[in-house]
Design a protein around this motif. Structure first.
Motif, PDB file in Angstrom:
ATOM      1  N   UNK A 221      49.989  69.104  39.717  1.00  0.00           N
ATOM      2  CA  UNK A 221      51.300  68.613  39.295  1.00  0.00           C
ATOM      3  C   UNK A 221      51.954  69.476  38.249  1.00  0.00           C
ATOM      4  N   UNK A 222      52.322  70.687  38.622  1.00  0.00           N
ATOM      5  CA  UNK A 222      53.076  71.562  37.722  1.00  0.00           C
ATOM      6  C   UNK A 222      54.562  71.288  37.946  1.00  0.00           C
ATOM      7  N   UNK A 223      55.240  70.788  36.914  1.00  0.00           N
ATOM      8  CA  UNK A 223      56.609  70.305  37.083  1.00  0.00           C
ATOM      9  C   UNK A 223      57.476  70.775  35.927  1.00  0.00           C
ATOM     10  N   UNK A 224      58.709  71.156  36.252  1.00  0.00           N
ATOM     11  CA  UNK A 224      59.739  71.400  35.239  1.00  0.00           C
ATOM     12  C   UNK A 224      60.793  70.310  35.406  1.00  0.00           C
ATOM     13  N   UNK A 225      61.076  69.594  34.331  1.00  0.00           N
ATOM     14  CA  UNK A 225      62.086  68.528  34.354  1.00  0.00           C
ATOM     15  C   UNK A 225      63.314  69.031  33.606  1.00  0.00           C
ATOM     16  N   UNK A 226      64.469  68.956  34.278  1.00  0.00           N
ATOM     17  CA  UNK A 226      65.688  69.492  33.684  1.00  0.00           C
ATOM     18  C   UNK A 226      66.708  68.382  33.441  1.00  0.00           C
ATOM     19  N   UNK A 227      67.610  68.633  32.515  1.00  0.00           N
ATOM     20  CA  UNK A 227      68.699  67.715  32.204  1.00  0.00           C
ATOM     21  C   UNK A 227      69.973  68.286  32.825  1.00  0.00           C
ATOM     22  N   UNK A 228      70.208  67.901  34.093  1.00  0.00           N
ATOM     23  CA  UNK A 228      71.351  68.452  34.832  1.00  0.00           C
ATOM     24  C   UNK A 228      71.649  67.541  36.013  1.00  0.00           C
ATOM     25  N   UNK A 229      72.856  67.642  36.584  1.00  0.00           N
ATOM     26  CA  UNK A 229      73.199  66.822  37.752  1.00  0.00           C
ATOM     27  C   UNK A 229      72.343  67.125  38.976  1.00  0.00           C
ATOM     28  N   UNK A 230      71.799  68.342  39.075  1.00  0.00           N
ATOM     29  CA  UNK A 230      70.985  68.713  40.223  1.00  0.00           C
ATOM     30  C   UNK A 230      70.127  69.912  39.896  1.00  0.00           C
ATOM     31  N   UNK A 231      69.093  70.127  40.724  1.00  0.00           N
ATOM     32  CA  UNK A 231      68.162  71.230  40.460  1.00  0.00           C
ATOM     33  C   UNK A 231      68.855  72.593  40.516  1.00  0.00           C
ATOM     34  N   UNK A 232      69.971  72.671  41.251  1.00  0.00           N
ATOM     35  CA  UNK A 232      70.657  73.953  41.408  1.00  0.00           C
ATOM     36  C   UNK A 232      71.096  74.555  40.080  1.00  0.00           C
ATOM     37  N   UNK A 233      71.228  73.706  39.039  1.00  0.00           N
ATOM     38  CA  UNK A 233      71.674  74.206  37.732  1.00  0.00           C
ATOM     39  C   UNK A 233      70.655  75.164  37.108  1.00  0.00           C
ATOM     40  N   UNK A 234      69.398  75.102  37.539  1.00  0.00           N
ATOM     41  CA  UNK A 234      68.407  76.068  37.050  1.00  0.00           C
ATOM     42  C   UNK A 234      68.855  77.489  37.374  1.00  0.00           C
ATOM     43  N   UNK A 235      69.504  77.649  38.522  1.00  0.00           N
ATOM     44  CA  UNK A 235      69.993  78.965  38.943  1.00  0.00           C
ATOM     45  C   UNK A 235      71.455  79.154  38.546  1.00  0.00           C
ATOM     46  N   UNK A 236      72.236  78.100  38.719  1.00  0.00           N
ATOM     47  CA  UNK A 236      73.681  78.183  38.507  1.00  0.00           C
ATOM     48  C   UNK A 236      74.043  78.493  37.061  1.00  0.00           C
ATOM     49  N   UNK A 237      73.363  77.850  36.110  1.00  0.00           N
ATOM     50  CA  UNK A 237      73.691  78.071  34.694  1.00  0.00           C
ATOM     51  C   UNK A 237      73.149  79.425  34.249  1.00  0.00           C
ATOM     52  N   UNK A 238      74.063  80.283  33.894  1.00  0.00           N
ATOM     53  CA  UNK A 238      73.704  81.658  33.521  1.00  0.00           C
ATOM     54  C   UNK A 238      73.390  81.701  32.031  1.00  0.00           C
ATOM     55  N   UNK A 239      72.152  81.408  31.687  1.00  0.00           N
ATOM     56  CA  UNK A 239      71.742  81.328  30.285  1.00  0.00           C
ATOM     57  C   UNK A 239      71.782  79.898  29.780  1.00  0.00           C
ATOM     58  N   UNK A 240      71.397  79.706  28.525  1.00  0.00           N
ATOM     59  CA  UNK A 240      71.417  78.378  27.912  1.00  0.00           C
ATOM     60  C   UNK A 240      70.338  77.456  28.446  1.00  0.00           C
ATOM     61  N   UNK A 241      69.252  78.014  28.951  1.00  0.00           N
ATOM     62  CA  UNK A 241      68.233  77.164  29.557  1.00  0.00           C
ATOM     63  C   UNK A 241      67.397  76.401  28.539  1.00  0.00           C
ATOM     64  N   UNK A 242      67.475  76.808  27.284  1.00  0.00           N
ATOM     65  CA  UNK A 242      66.770  76.031  26.263  1.00  0.00           C
ATOM     66  C   UNK A 242      67.346  74.629  26.154  1.00  0.00           C
ATOM     67  N   UNK A 243      68.589  74.452  26.562  1.00  0.00           N
ATOM     68  CA  UNK A 243      69.194  73.127  26.588  1.00  0.00           C
ATOM     69  C   UNK A 243      68.985  72.440  27.942  1.00  0.00           C
ATOM     70  N   UNK A 244      68.748  73.219  28.967  1.00  0.00           N
ATOM     71  CA  UNK A 244      68.626  72.676  30.319  1.00  0.00           C
ATOM     72  C   UNK A 244      67.219  72.150  30.608  1.00  0.00           C
ATOM     73  N   UNK A 245      66.208  72.900  30.223  1.00  0.00           N
ATOM     74  CA  UNK A 245      64.824  72.528  30.523  1.00  0.00           C
ATOM     75  C   UNK A 245      64.305  71.578  29.442  1.00  0.00           C
ATOM     76  N   UNK A 246      64.032  70.344  29.843  1.00  0.00           N
ATOM     77  CA  UNK A 246      63.582  69.320  28.894  1.00  0.00           C
ATOM     78  C   UNK A 246      62.072  69.276  28.747  1.00  0.00           C
TER      79      UNK A 246
END
Length: 263
Positions: A221-246
């Motif tokens: 169970x290796x999982x990354x949980x993000x704070x975003x409307x959808x998983x696509x934001x992991x790629x879509x958001x160009x930077x600022x992932x310290x706020x995206x990855x919870x």
């Protein structure tokens, strides 16, 4: 270095797949053949002794198959010697010149070949037929201004395309969302293709897709949980992932944004 990695495997919470990578440059005063002879006759037997005695645990063997480094025949000899002692073949090829590394990887039943900025149509067909993964490294082409890997041609041919960061001094990136972003923008991969290439296909390239890379019953169970409307934001958001990855979860929570800030 292998002993240091062994210590890290016992202490850190991330998973480590260790690779024997002596054959990455030619020592001064030696030819590729002489360097290959040293690896096969001296280094690999010593390595095997350490492995048998449980002092190191290594899964893969790598060779830098490139002009001015190890030619195709030297690469073949080293990889076969590694295969004979139970190592998976997972090597560098075709970064700067067409070396027919893809064809060699398919011939030797390698798990994966990395780079492949230079690859022939025949090499793509061979990789697909052999189920040998092409590990593409978008940061390399970006940082060194190289020709982009032929990701679309590979995907259309049925090649198992994986993504890696190529973390090293000339491509100093160990941040996979950036790698996935570059894969979509520069390699023309879709969001879903980039996600698969960075997860289940990447696990496949290390011989771990039966335990890692997807969320299924019985797998780790290796999982990354993000704070975003959808998983696509992991790629879509160009930077600022310290706020995206919870959260980052590896059996247990190993990273949480709030606790990280508190430190």
């Amino acid at each position: 270095m292998l002993r240091v990695i062994e210590q890290a495997q016992r202490k850190v919470e991330i998973g480590i797949s260790c690779t024997y990578c002596w054959a990455h440059s030619i020592p001064k005063g030696k030819t590729a053949k002489e360097a290959a002879d040293d690896i096969i006759d001296l280094h690999l037997p010593a390595f095997k002794h350490l492995a048998i005695n449980g002092r190191i645990h290594v899964e893969n063997i790598d060779v830098f198959c490139e002009k001015g480094v190890f030619d195709l025949e030297s690469t073949r000899r080293i990889l076969l010697a590694g295969k004979d002692i139970g190592l998976h073949l997972n090597f560098h090829g075709g970064e700067l010149n067409l070396m027919h590394a893809a064809e060699l990887g398919a011939e030797l039943e390698a798990l994966a070949v990395s780079h492949l900025e230079e690859i022939s149509d025949e090499g793509i067909t061979a990789l697909a037929a052999a189920r040998c993964s092409a590990v593409l490294l978008p940061t390399t082409a970006y940082s060194l201004r190289l020709k982009q890997p032929r990701a679309r041609d590979m995907l259309n041919a049925g090649v198992i395309v994986s993504l890696g960061s190529d973390f090293n001094p000339n491509a100093y990136c160990f941040f996979m969302p950036m790698v996935m972003h570059l894969a979509c923008v520069n390699l023309k991969m879709s969001l879903s293709e980039a996600l698969a290439a960075a997860t289940i296909n990447a696990a496949y390239s290390l011989g771990r897709s039966h335990t890692h890379g997807s969320l299924e019953v019985g797998e780790q169970g290796d999982v990354v949980i993000i704070n975003a409307p959808g998983w696509e934001h992991v790629i879509y958001q160009f930077g600022g992932h310290q706020e995206l990855i919870e959260y980052v979860v590896k059996g247990k929570i190993v990273y949480h944004t709030k606790s990280f800030r508190a430190r």
